[in-house]
Design an enzyme around this catalytic site. Sequence first.
Site, PDB file in Angstrom:
ATOM      1  N   ASP A  49      -0.351  -0.375  -4.631  1.00 16.24           N
ATOM      2  CA  ASP A  49      -1.734   0.101  -4.689  1.00 16.24           C
ATOM      3  C   ASP A  49      -1.801   1.466  -4.026  1.00 16.24           C
ATOM      4  OD1 ASP A  49      -4.420   0.516  -4.693  1.00 16.24           O
ATOM      5  OD2 ASP A  49      -4.958  -1.311  -3.601  1.00 16.24           O
ATOM      6  N   ASP A 104      -9.174  -0.445  -9.729  1.00 13.76           N
ATOM      7  CA  ASP A 104      -9.845  -1.124  -8.617  1.00 13.76           C
ATOM      8  C   ASP A 104     -11.084  -0.318  -8.208  1.00 13.76           C
ATOM      9  OD1 ASP A 104     -10.705  -2.445  -6.382  1.00 13.76           O
ATOM     10  OD2 ASP A 104      -8.853  -2.264  -5.240  1.00 13.76           O
ATOM     11  N   GLU A 112      -1.974  -0.378  -8.863  1.00  8.15           N
ATOM     12  CA  GLU A 112      -3.428  -0.287  -8.715  1.00  8.15           C
ATOM     13  C   GLU A 112      -3.846   1.143  -8.421  1.00  8.15           C
ATOM     14  OE1 GLU A 112      -5.936  -2.819  -6.009  1.00  8.15           O
ATOM     15  OE2 GLU A 112      -4.226  -4.161  -6.214  1.00  8.15           O
ATOM     16  N   LYS A 142       0.847  -1.190   0.000  1.00  8.03           N
ATOM     17  CA  LYS A 142       0.000   0.000   0.000  1.00  8.03           C
ATOM     18  C   LYS A 142       0.884   1.242   0.000  1.00  8.03           C
ATOM     19  CE  LYS A 142      -4.129  -1.872   0.180  1.00  8.03           C
ATOM     20  NZ  LYS A 142      -5.112  -1.633  -0.896  1.00  8.03           N
ATOM     21  N   LYS A 196     -13.736  -7.396  -7.157  1.00  6.14           N
ATOM     22  CA  LYS A 196     -14.018  -7.751  -5.760  1.00  6.14           C
ATOM     23  C   LYS A 196     -15.518  -7.962  -5.643  1.00  6.14           C
ATOM     24  CE  LYS A 196     -10.229  -5.072  -3.788  1.00  6.14           C
ATOM     25  NZ  LYS A 196      -9.881  -3.754  -3.222  1.00  6.14           N
TER      26      LYS A 196
HETATM   27 MG   LIG Z   1      -6.878  -1.871  -4.436  1.00  7.48          MG
END
Ligand SMILES: [Mg+2]
Length: 367
Positions: free
Chosen positions: A189, A240, A215, A161, A264
């Site tokens: 991401d 995303d 991402e 992240k 997702k």
């Molecule tokens: Mg993501």
Amino acid sequence: MTVRSVSIFTAELPFHAPFRISLSVMTGTTNLFVRLEASDGSVGWGEASPSPSITGDTAASMAAVAPRLARTLLGREVADLGGAHRAMLLEVPGNPTMRSAFDMALHDLAARKAGLPLFAFLGGARRVFQTDNTVSLDDPDTMAATARRFLKAGFRAIKAKVGTGASDDIARIRALREAIGPDIPLRVDANQGWDVPSAVRVLTETTECALEYCEQPVLRRDHAGLKAVREAVGVPVMADESVFDAEDALALARADACDYLNIKLSKSGGLWVGRQIATIGQAAGMACMVGCMSETRLGLSAAAHLMSALPIIRFADLDSHVDHVVDPVVGGIEIRDGRVYLPEGPGLGARPSEDFLASCPRQDIEA
Ligand SMILES: [Mg+2]
């Protein structure tokens, strides 16, 4: 075979350590389990895991709409998965997270009725595949240490992240690549944390780190920005937050805005639309990933079945249960040496344990 009764269980799941992304910090999650009982007595399970900073859904908003969704499904044919999706979407146009739990439980029931594991019910073949493990946002040294710990645990792909600022993020990415060596795939991401110039700067100045993809570098609605980043750097861009449903996937494909799509179930409202996104990805030449919010191995199992069924889903980020203090699931996927193994048996092959459910507040909704 129709839906005869619905029960909703509220599960409190603390994490071992806080999990930080550019949008939020979480110390635990409140997930809802859905139990659907069919007219023949068979049972299907689903799970909803809220990620308020991404979907806007919360445990409270999910609990508020769950009875309406339940009443939409009571008396419905289990096999009519597309009809159920449409009925739920018309009843609750938002809250894809709660809809996904009902969709998942219906798929579990329908696959059980067919006597097939869910991946086979979806037309696929069993796959053993790698998942990454995700490093929480922190200072470079802490993130590097976490990544090394993941490698020791057997993971062979690292996601990190980032997204709080270009200089800090460049330092993080360099520290991570240094820590894990040249051969382990490294993905980042930004969770919408950059603007186009910052994204281009970070991804250009870390060229030597050979990122596998990035991402969501910029805001979710900024398709032009995604495209600008993609054209300026050598790192593939994955959408995303930009892709919740099939319409989003088509818009991204038309805009030539990204290389990859992150599916997702909590964004798409479940497997029905997850398959549609993958199909658009297939047609547009955009490989897909299955990701997660903070699901237990039950929700992760549904995502793993989808991955197994559809070869266009090339990447997996199915690691959320690693953070949970308690694993309340019987059956379901197992992760060994960074590889995901699907359960044997029909349907999802996963359910919450009776002991755990006994500790969860329960709401029953009958026809
Ligand atoms: Mg993501």
